[in-house]
Design a protein around this motif. Structure first.
Motif, PDB file in Angstrom:
ATOM      1  N   GLU A  59     -12.978   7.883   5.718  1.00  0.00           N
ATOM      2  CA  GLU A  59     -12.298   7.539   4.461  1.00  0.00           C
ATOM      3  C   GLU A  59     -11.094   6.643   4.734  1.00  0.00           C
ATOM      4  OE1 GLU A  59     -12.990   8.402   1.246  1.00  0.00           O
ATOM      5  OE2 GLU A  59     -14.882   9.297   1.939  1.00  0.00           O
TER       6      GLU A  59
ATOM      7  N   GLU B 253     -10.389  -2.170   3.316  1.00  0.00           N
ATOM      8  CA  GLU B 253     -10.188  -2.826   2.013  1.00  0.00           C
ATOM      9  C   GLU B 253      -8.853  -3.569   1.974  1.00  0.00           C
ATOM     10  OE1 GLU B 253     -12.170  -3.366  -0.629  1.00  0.00           O
ATOM     11  OE2 GLU B 253     -13.635  -2.589   0.824  1.00  0.00           O
ATOM     12  N   GLU B 254      -7.841  -2.892   2.479  1.00  0.00           N
ATOM     13  CA  GLU B 254      -6.506  -3.506   2.454  1.00  0.00           C
ATOM     14  C   GLU B 254      -6.444  -4.749   3.333  1.00  0.00           C
ATOM     15  OE1 GLU B 254      -4.240  -2.924   0.417  1.00  0.00           O
ATOM     16  OE2 GLU B 254      -5.043  -1.089  -0.442  1.00  0.00           O
TER      17      GLU B 254
ATOM     18  N   THR C 117       0.842  -1.188   0.000  1.00  0.00           N
ATOM     19  CA  THR C 117       0.000   0.000   0.000  1.00  0.00           C
ATOM     20  C   THR C 117       0.879   1.241   0.000  1.00  0.00           C
ATOM     21  OG1 THR C 117      -0.115   0.386   2.393  1.00  0.00           O
ATOM     22  CG2 THR C 117      -1.677  -1.199   1.467  1.00  0.00           C
TER      23      THR C 117
ATOM     24  N   LYS D 112     -12.141   3.230   5.646  1.00  0.00           N
ATOM     25  CA  LYS D 112     -12.659   2.492   4.495  1.00  0.00           C
ATOM     26  C   LYS D 112     -11.508   1.856   3.711  1.00  0.00           C
ATOM     27  CE  LYS D 112     -14.841   4.300   0.788  1.00  0.00           C
ATOM     28  NZ  LYS D 112     -15.565   5.453   0.217  1.00  0.00           N
ATOM     29  N   ASP D 113     -10.511   2.658   3.424  1.00  0.00           N
ATOM     30  CA  ASP D 113      -9.355   2.140   2.681  1.00  0.00           C
ATOM     31  C   ASP D 113      -8.624   1.052   3.470  1.00  0.00           C
ATOM     32  OD1 ASP D 113      -9.852   4.029   0.734  1.00  0.00           O
ATOM     33  OD2 ASP D 113      -7.696   4.320   0.364  1.00  0.00           O
TER      34      ASP D 113
END
Length: 604
Positions: A351, A358-359, A277, A354-355
DNA sequence: TCCTCGGCCGAGTCG
DNA sequence: CGACTCGGCCGAGG
């Protein structure tokens, strides 16, 4: 980056494979987070085939201790942050709205690697040397016997080390030295062993405890039947509490299995974030938090909390709401990859979460034995679930911000530990960084000053809580070898367990959580400050006092956050709920805790 | 009494 | 010299 680090020494066959330490071949697999040569496939294979269990030992990561001078370790975010509802706003504090902290790194603290004064370094020893040296080097003993907690604190600034030791320091050190070398074997039957027995065996002969003294005094007088009934009752309660505690102990095998699985997945998540990432690549070493890592977990090792800190250097925080627990965050003049989550100058917690989610999802996909739990609103954690030998284990992973700066002004009157642990300890703790977790309360769409609730952050001092619980005595030798044992932790375990049972019995108590119990204990320790107030043999007395404290908080529906007095942790549950619980606890206490009786509930 | 796990920190290596 | 890893040793708990 690969190829760094000390090459493994060829160990002689008989070289000490130290107690439970990571073996070389495991380290090879386990640690090099940043090492591209790391064979991920191999790991995956192993882990999937074996459900993470066959790995010979812990996949432990090590600290890059040079990254900064702060303890990256101790931290915790007890059950509360992981989605519990205890953190509620209290509208009673209208203080300084619009607080702005320009959190420039404090030069005194951020200076990298100040050479340490000679403080008897633990030198590497030859295997055959090890025992001897430990036994014959009082200085080494002294150094080593500082509890880790105090180490963590003293580590903060070296000038502290040069300051004269407090009387407590001296006292502790001298006790240790005196104990250290040859008396070690002899001292086996001292306090430690005794108190262990006192705690866990029912009819052991006690030394003269407070209660015992009373009893003895009574025995001299012609005893009335009332007295003896009373005595028997007391003894019964004592025995019951000890037995309950014994049942709450975690089994070694369970603990071992759970730790292996959790450490493995934890390591992979961090590795994934660092290697795959952009915005989370600077994630720091995990902070193990929560009751498991505070040795306060009861019954099963089934809940793990881990914080993954992202260091932010220059942030401004503005109180969000009035109680000083929530803040909006903005990064100024910083080239932090997290800037991509800024919206209108505000770092959006939602935000980022959220990311992050996902990771983690991507990473965990490879480990079919782990499932990701649904998103819970307001909860800062990504929860992963697995099952080991039919026991469900959950791991809460919380991405957080690590802020090296003075604590928010709302904390000014908190952490009142001067009388208990000393002003110096308080000062030292307050020099540590604090953390911000992407946690909000209520509806995420509610706006305050143009900021959505879901983009707010809550402060966390779980690392301090952990350090305090670890180093909890007014006397520094409390619960150490050679020091008296106290029952603070036992009392907390019992309170947590009582709460757990009562909640099982009545689901309307769901807004009361173990963080309330923990906070109650911390406050109690500040009012009954001496180790003598918490003698291990006085367990039942101490526990009852703690329950009274808890009842009082509930009756008033007032329990201040230990760090942020303006936040009332009981503003969430209704008055009715609080009253009900207080009554219920009172009843249990008066009747000798029938709820703990075998058959009432299964301890596990 | 010994084991496991978590944690601390010095030693060693690389860029 | 800073960044990073390795590994020895300790304490808590069981």
């Amino acid at each position: 980056m690969s190829g760094r680090g000390r090459p493994r020494k060829a160990k002689s066959p008989d070289s000490k494979l130290t107690k439970g330490r990571t073996r070389p071949e495991e380290v090879k697999q386990a640690s090099p987070m940043r090492c591209p040569a790391f064979k991920e496939e191999k790991q995956n294979e192993t882990m999937q085939e074996n459900h993470l269990e066959e790995k010979p030992s812990v996949q432990r990561t090590r600290k890059g201790k040079a990254t900064n001078h702060f303890t990256e370790e101790t931290n915790k975010q007890q059950e509360l942050p992981a989605g519990s509802s205890a953190a509620k706003t209290c509208s009673t504090n209208p203080t300084s709205a619009g607080e702005t902290l320009n959190t420039q790194p404090d030069p005194a603290r951020s200076s990298p690697k100040i050479p340490k004064p000679n403080k008897c370094p633990r030198r590497a020893k030859l295997p055959e040397e090890s025992t001897k040296n430990t036994m014959t080097l009082p200085e080494t003993r002294k150094d080593n016997t500082q509890t880790s907690g105090s180490r963590a604190v003293t580590k903060l600034s070296d000038e502290k080390k040069t300051q004269p030791e407090t009387p407590k320091d001296i006292k502790k050190a001298s006790v240790k030295i005196a104990k250290a070398p040859d008396s070690k074997a002899k001292s086996h039957l001292t306090e430690d062993t005794k108190t262990q027995k006192e705690l866990f065996s029912d009819d052991i002969k006690k030394p003269m405890t407070v209660e015992a003294k009373k009893k003895a005094a009574k025995a001299k007088q012609p005893s009335t039947s009332e007295d003896s009934t009373e005595d028997r009752k007391k003894q019964k309660v004592n025995a019951l509490l000890k037995k309950t505690l014994a049942n709450l102990r975690i089994k070694t095998e369970e603990r071992s299995n759970a730790a292996k699985a959790v450490n493995a997945i934890k390591m992979h998540i961090i590795k994934h974030l660092r290697e795959n990432t952009e915005c989370f690549k600077d994630v720091q070493e995990a902070l193990n938090t929560g009751s498991y890592y505070e040795n306060l977990k009861i019954s099963h090792p089934n809940e793990f909390d881990v914080m993954l800190p992202m260091l932010v250097n220059r942030v401004q925080i503005e109180p969000f709401g009035k109680d000083g627990a929530f803040y909006s965050v903005s990064m100024k003049r910083e080239t932090n990859p997290l800037r991509k989550f800024q919206r209108d100058g505000i770092l959006s917690a939602s935000e980022m979460l959220k990311d992050f989610r996902e990771e983690v999802k991507k990473c965990v996909k490879k480990f079919t034995e782990w499932k990701m739990d649904k998103k819970k609103s307001g909860c800062p954690a990504v929860t992963l679930i697995t099952t080991i030998q039919s026991v469900t284990i959950s791991l809460d992973v919380v991405l957080c911000l690590k802020v090296k700066s003075i604590w928010p002004s709302f904390t000014q009157d908190g952490l009142k530990i001067q009388e208990w642990l000393g002003a110096k300890v308080r000062r030292d703790h307050r020099l540590e960084p604090y953390y911000l977790v992407p946690k909000y309360e209520g509806c995420g769409e509610v706006q305050k000053d143009g900021v959505l609730a879901k983009d707010a952050w809550r402060v966390s001092f779980s690392h301090i809580e952990k350090a305090i619980l670890k180093n909890h005595g007014s006397d520094k030798t409390c619960c150490e070898k050679g020091g008296a044992s106290c029952c603070r932790k036992e009392c907390l375990k019992l309170l947590k367990y009582l709460l757990h049972l009562l909640k099982e019995e009545d689901t309307s108590l769901n807004k009361i959580c173990s963080y309330h119990a923990k906070t109650t204990l911390l406050h109690a320790c500040c009012s009954r400050t001496k180790d003598h107030d918490w003698r291990a043999p006085d367990l039942s007395h101490c526990f009852q006092l703690l329950l009274q404290d808890f009842e009082n908080h509930l009756k008033k529906r007032e329990l201040h956050n230990f760090f942020i007095p303006s936040q009332n942790l009981l503003s969430g549950p209704s008055m009715k709920t609080c009253q009900k619980l207080a009554e219920r606890i009172k009843k249990e206490s008066e009747n000798g805790f029938p709820i703990f009786e075998p058959g009432q509930h299964n301890a596990h």
